[in-house]
Motif scaffolding. Structure first.
Motif, PDB file in Angstrom:
ATOM      1  N   LYS A 228       1.617 -11.760 -12.276  1.00 41.37           N
ATOM      2  CA  LYS A 228       1.410 -10.311 -12.302  1.00 41.37           C
ATOM      3  C   LYS A 228      -0.023  -9.968 -11.925  1.00 41.37           C
ATOM      4  CE  LYS A 228       2.427  -6.228 -15.093  1.00 41.37           C
ATOM      5  NZ  LYS A 228       2.997  -5.728 -16.375  1.00 41.37           N
TER       6      LYS A 228
ATOM      7  N   LYS B 211      -1.119  -8.150  -8.254  1.00 40.50           N
ATOM      8  CA  LYS B 211      -1.611  -6.776  -8.418  1.00 40.50           C
ATOM      9  C   LYS B 211      -2.561  -6.395  -7.285  1.00 40.50           C
ATOM     10  CE  LYS B 211      -4.742  -6.158 -11.542  1.00 40.50           C
ATOM     11  NZ  LYS B 211      -5.399  -6.010 -12.860  1.00 40.50           N
ATOM     12  N   TRP B 212      -3.493  -7.293  -6.960  1.00 40.60           N
ATOM     13  CA  TRP B 212      -4.496  -6.976  -5.946  1.00 40.60           C
ATOM     14  C   TRP B 212      -3.908  -6.995  -4.546  1.00 40.60           C
ATOM     15  CZ3 TRP B 212      -8.241  -4.803  -8.298  1.00 40.60           C
ATOM     16  CH2 TRP B 212      -8.574  -5.196  -9.599  1.00 40.60           C
TER      17      TRP B 212
ATOM     18  N   ARG C 286      -0.874  -6.143  -3.781  1.00 37.40           N
ATOM     19  CA  ARG C 286      -0.118  -4.902  -3.633  1.00 37.40           C
ATOM     20  C   ARG C 286      -1.031  -3.727  -3.273  1.00 37.40           C
ATOM     21  NH1 ARG C 286       4.233  -4.627  -8.671  1.00 37.40           N
ATOM     22  NH2 ARG C 286       5.356  -6.581  -8.239  1.00 37.40           N
ATOM     23  N   PHE C 287      -2.246  -3.744  -3.822  1.00 32.67           N
ATOM     24  CA  PHE C 287      -3.195  -2.668  -3.547  1.00 32.67           C
ATOM     25  C   PHE C 287      -3.667  -2.670  -2.098  1.00 32.67           C
ATOM     26  CE2 PHE C 287      -4.379  -1.902  -8.140  1.00 32.67           C
ATOM     27  CZ  PHE C 287      -4.144  -0.535  -8.099  1.00 32.67           C
TER      28      PHE C 287
ATOM     29  N   THR D 104       3.863 -10.318  -0.448  1.00 39.44           N
ATOM     30  CA  THR D 104       4.520  -9.144  -1.017  1.00 39.44           C
ATOM     31  C   THR D 104       4.788  -8.127   0.062  1.00 39.44           C
ATOM     32  OG1 THR D 104       4.396  -7.448  -2.756  1.00 39.44           O
ATOM     33  CG2 THR D 104       2.359  -7.960  -1.593  1.00 39.44           C
TER      34      THR D 104
ATOM     35  N   GLN E  46       4.209  -1.995  -2.701  1.00 41.22           N
ATOM     36  CA  GLN E  46       2.962  -1.240  -2.761  1.00 41.22           C
ATOM     37  C   GLN E  46       2.627  -0.989  -4.226  1.00 41.22           C
ATOM     38  OE1 GLN E  46       1.211  -0.578   0.044  1.00 41.22           O
ATOM     39  NE2 GLN E  46       2.840  -1.616   1.197  1.00 41.22           N
ATOM     40  N   GLN E  47       1.330  -0.980  -4.543  1.00 42.59           N
ATOM     41  CA  GLN E  47       0.922  -0.673  -5.893  1.00 42.59           C
ATOM     42  C   GLN E  47       1.120   0.822  -6.171  1.00 42.59           C
ATOM     43  OE1 GLN E  47      -0.051  -3.067  -7.905  1.00 42.59           O
ATOM     44  NE2 GLN E  47      -0.427  -1.798  -9.707  1.00 42.59           N
TER      45      GLN E  47
ATOM     46  N   GLN F 107       0.513   4.476  -7.240  1.00 41.91           N
ATOM     47  CA  GLN F 107      -0.744   5.244  -7.352  1.00 41.91           C
ATOM     48  C   GLN F 107      -0.807   5.992  -8.675  1.00 41.91           C
ATOM     49  OE1 GLN F 107      -3.133   4.904  -4.969  1.00 41.91           O
ATOM     50  NE2 GLN F 107      -1.729   3.384  -4.118  1.00 41.91           N
TER      51      GLN F 107
END
Length: 256
Positions: free
Chosen positions: A205, A209-210, A212-213, A250, A253-254, A256
């Protein structure tokens, strides 16, 4: 959806101390079909520590596997279970040919092999030996495709140069895979929970996370550099002295 992928192989402390090269290898790409479908292809390999040509073997394995899949997609546009067995045969033949050229026993080219080919609506997986492929599920959980293969002892495993392929695992699954990781055994104790035989959810996770950003190729490239720093850093080296390879991809998308 566009794939974002990063991956690095980093030499372990034990190899640095022994003045030996990294014996892990990684090859990956995103192949775009004539129909504009993005197909993720990735392979990792870990050369056996006991094999004199471990570094060459792992690199040859992933390069041969990637080339086989690209050729198959160019010719037929699809990949089926039978092609995964053909892929294993081609990797074995490439290793055997090098052993013949160098007049060495095939055992000196022992290596594992893990790989994935991910389409929009289905995915193909292959594995021989330890390390793992972990995929993301719709229920926000990460799951190993297979548990790593170890022999009677922790540091023993199976290799692709065993032409009986008795430990070869292949899978074609009709899933829309959106996120996955591949890694060699140098990261198993960090990324997997051996008590429950599950993936260590917080590890993945945080890593994803990064990624996805990241929205631009430049941001992905920066993350790839930071991944190499992380794998070669003091924190990881305190936990494992082995070579380590980690690949992350991935198309999420993270939020917003």
């Amino acid at each position: 959806m566009m794939w974002k992928a990063i991956g690095k192989s980093v030499v372990g402390v034990s190899h640095l101390q022994g003045n030996t090269a990294c014996e892990d290898a990684l090859q990956y790409t995103v192949y775009t079909s004539p129909e504009e479908e993005e197909i993720l292809i990735a392979f990792v390999s870990d050369g056996a520590g006991s094999a004199k040509q471990a570094a060459m073997a792992s690199q040859l394995a992933v390069t041969t596997a990637l080339g086989f899949v690209q050729e198959q997609l160019q010719q037929q546009g699809v990949l089926a279970e039978k092609h995964l067995y053909q892929l294993a045969d081609q990797v074995y033949d490439a290793l055997q040919q090098q052993a013949y050229i160098r007049q060495l026993p095939l055992e000196e080219f022992s290596c594992t092999l893990l790989g994935c080919v991910v389409f929009n609506s289905y995915a193909c997986f292959i594995q021989v030996g330890d390390g793992a492929i972990v995929k993301y599920n719709d229920n926000d959980f990460y799951t190993p495709v297979w548990w790593p293969h170890n022999g009677e002892y922790m540091n023993t495993t199976a290799f692709i140069n065993d032409n009986s392929f008795r430990y070869l695992k292949v899978l074609v699954t009709e899933e829309a895979i959106t996120e996955l990781a591949l890694f060699t055994d140098g990261l198993q104790m960090l990324a997997l929970n051996y008590e429950t035989e599950t993936a260590h959810h917080p590890f993945f996770k945080d890593m994803f996370k990064w990624l996805r950003f990241a929205s631009q190729p430049e941001e992905v490239a920066i993350l790839n550099g930071k991944l190499e720093e992380y794998l070669g850093g003091a924190l990881i080296n305190k936990l494992t002295d082995d070579d380590k390879t980690l690949f992350l991809a991935t198309r999420l998308q993270q939020p917003q």
